[in-house]
Enzyme design. Structure first.
Site, PDB file in Angstrom:
ATOM      1  N   ASP A  31     -51.263  -2.716 -19.176  1.00 42.59           N
ATOM      2  CA  ASP A  31     -51.096  -1.301 -19.489  1.00 42.59           C
ATOM      3  C   ASP A  31     -51.305  -0.484 -18.204  1.00 42.59           C
ATOM      4  O   ASP A  31     -52.230  -0.738 -17.437  1.00 42.59           O
ATOM      5  CB  ASP A  31     -52.107  -0.869 -20.565  1.00 42.59           C
ATOM      6  CG  ASP A  31     -51.731   0.458 -21.200  1.00 42.59           C
ATOM      7  OD1 ASP A  31     -51.425   0.467 -22.405  1.00 42.59           O
ATOM      8  OD2 ASP A  31     -51.736   1.483 -20.488  1.00 42.59           O
ATOM      9  N   GLN A  95     -49.744   6.371 -31.660  1.00 48.33           N
ATOM     10  CA  GLN A  95     -48.589   5.723 -31.031  1.00 48.33           C
ATOM     11  C   GLN A  95     -47.819   6.738 -30.192  1.00 48.33           C
ATOM     12  O   GLN A  95     -47.493   7.838 -30.667  1.00 48.33           O
ATOM     13  CB  GLN A  95     -47.662   5.110 -32.096  1.00 48.33           C
ATOM     14  CG  GLN A  95     -46.532   4.298 -31.478  1.00 48.33           C
ATOM     15  CD  GLN A  95     -45.683   3.568 -32.529  1.00 48.33           C
ATOM     16  OE1 GLN A  95     -45.863   3.737 -33.725  1.00 48.33           O
ATOM     17  NE2 GLN A  95     -44.752   2.761 -32.042  1.00 48.33           N
ATOM     18  N   HIS A 101     -45.803  -2.588 -30.149  1.00 52.39           N
ATOM     19  CA  HIS A 101     -46.627  -3.268 -29.149  1.00 52.39           C
ATOM     20  C   HIS A 101     -48.029  -3.489 -29.678  1.00 52.39           C
ATOM     21  O   HIS A 101     -48.549  -2.688 -30.460  1.00 52.39           O
ATOM     22  CB  HIS A 101     -46.675  -2.489 -27.834  1.00 52.39           C
ATOM     23  CG  HIS A 101     -47.068  -1.056 -27.996  1.00 52.39           C
ATOM     24  ND1 HIS A 101     -46.172  -0.096 -28.410  1.00 52.39           N
ATOM     25  CD2 HIS A 101     -48.247  -0.415 -27.813  1.00 52.39           C
ATOM     26  CE1 HIS A 101     -46.781   1.073 -28.478  1.00 52.39           C
ATOM     27  NE2 HIS A 101     -48.056   0.906 -28.134  1.00 52.39           N
TER      28      HIS A 101
HETATM   29  P1  AMP Z   1     -49.481   3.615 -27.830  1.00 56.40           P
HETATM   30  O1  AMP Z   1     -50.209   4.902 -27.542  1.00 56.40           O
HETATM   31  O2  AMP Z   1     -50.145   2.706 -28.806  1.00 56.40           O
HETATM   32  O3  AMP Z   1     -48.023   3.878 -28.158  1.00 56.40           O
HETATM   33  O4  AMP Z   1     -49.511   2.806 -26.480  1.00 56.40           O
HETATM   34  C1  AMP Z   1     -48.591   2.988 -25.446  1.00 56.40           C
HETATM   35  C2  AMP Z   1     -49.215   2.430 -24.213  1.00 56.40           C
HETATM   36  O5  AMP Z   1     -48.192   2.221 -23.253  1.00 56.40           O
HETATM   37  C3  AMP Z   1     -50.256   3.348 -23.575  1.00 56.40           C
HETATM   38  O6  AMP Z   1     -51.496   2.678 -23.520  1.00 56.40           O
HETATM   39  C4  AMP Z   1     -49.681   3.614 -22.186  1.00 56.40           C
HETATM   40  O7  AMP Z   1     -50.665   3.670 -21.195  1.00 56.40           O
HETATM   41  C5  AMP Z   1     -48.743   2.438 -21.995  1.00 56.40           C
HETATM   42  N1  AMP Z   1     -47.646   2.646 -21.078  1.00 56.40           N
HETATM   43  C6  AMP Z   1     -46.790   3.703 -21.050  1.00 56.40           C
HETATM   44  N2  AMP Z   1     -45.876   3.531 -20.074  1.00 56.40           N
HETATM   45  C7  AMP Z   1     -46.164   2.337 -19.470  1.00 56.40           C
HETATM   46  C8  AMP Z   1     -45.595   1.609 -18.388  1.00 56.40           C
HETATM   47  N3  AMP Z   1     -44.538   2.057 -17.708  1.00 56.40           N
HETATM   48  N4  AMP Z   1     -46.155   0.426 -18.052  1.00 56.40           N
HETATM   49  C9  AMP Z   1     -47.229  -0.044 -18.727  1.00 56.40           C
HETATM   50  N5  AMP Z   1     -47.806   0.596 -19.754  1.00 56.40           N
HETATM   51  C10 AMP Z   1     -47.296   1.776 -20.123  1.00 56.40           C
END
Ligand code: AMP
Length: 115
Positions: A31, A95, A101
């Site tokens: 992440d 989300q 994920h």
């Molecule tokens: P959620 O809030 O459950 O939808 O989780 C989305 C996650 O994706 C968050 O923890 C973000 O930090 C992560 N995220 C967003 N963009 C990226 C990226 N380019 N690479 C890795 N993680 C990401």
């Protein structure tokens, strides 16, 4: 609806990510904004919007995601210490990326309930 997400670009290697695990159907990467010393996202390559959008046809794929969590937790040395697995389903649950994920987090203790 909704178009593709940043995770589709990560799958296609158009956006860089620290990938730790890959199979034909599953990808996992760190992440970008970690909430624990180890915070890895496990995603299906198929762009399923959220858990609620998964169908009975996805049964095997959903199982593969959990098997991946287990393997990655072992590789990351989390089995002894414990780890947390989270799926946020929908904006109200936190989300922000609408491509299913699983969050695998470890390396610290976690409160319950999560708040
Ligand atoms: P959620 O809030 O459950 O939808 O989780 C989305 C996650 O994706 C968050 O923890 C973000 O930090 C992560 N995220 C967003 N963009 C990226 C990226 N380019 N690479 C890795 N993680 C990401």
């Amino acid at each position: 609806m909704g178009g593709e997400t940043i995770f589709a670009k990560i799958i296609r290697r158009e956006v860089p990510a620290k990938i730790v695990y890959e199979t034909d159907h599953v990808l996992a990467f760190h992440d970008v904004n970690p909430q624990a010393p180890i915070h890895i996202l496990i995603i299906p390559k198929e762009p399923i919007r959220d858990l609620a959008s998964a169908k009975a046809d996805h049964k095997e794929l959903l199982g593969e995601l959990l098997v991946a969590v287990n393997e990655i937790a072992r590789e990351q040395g989390l089995l002894q210490d414990g780890f947390r697995v989270v799926i946020n389903n929908g904006a109200r649950a936190g989300q922000t990326v609408f491509h299913l994920h699983l969050h695998l987090m470890g390396g610290r203790s976690f409160a319950w309930p999560p708040g």
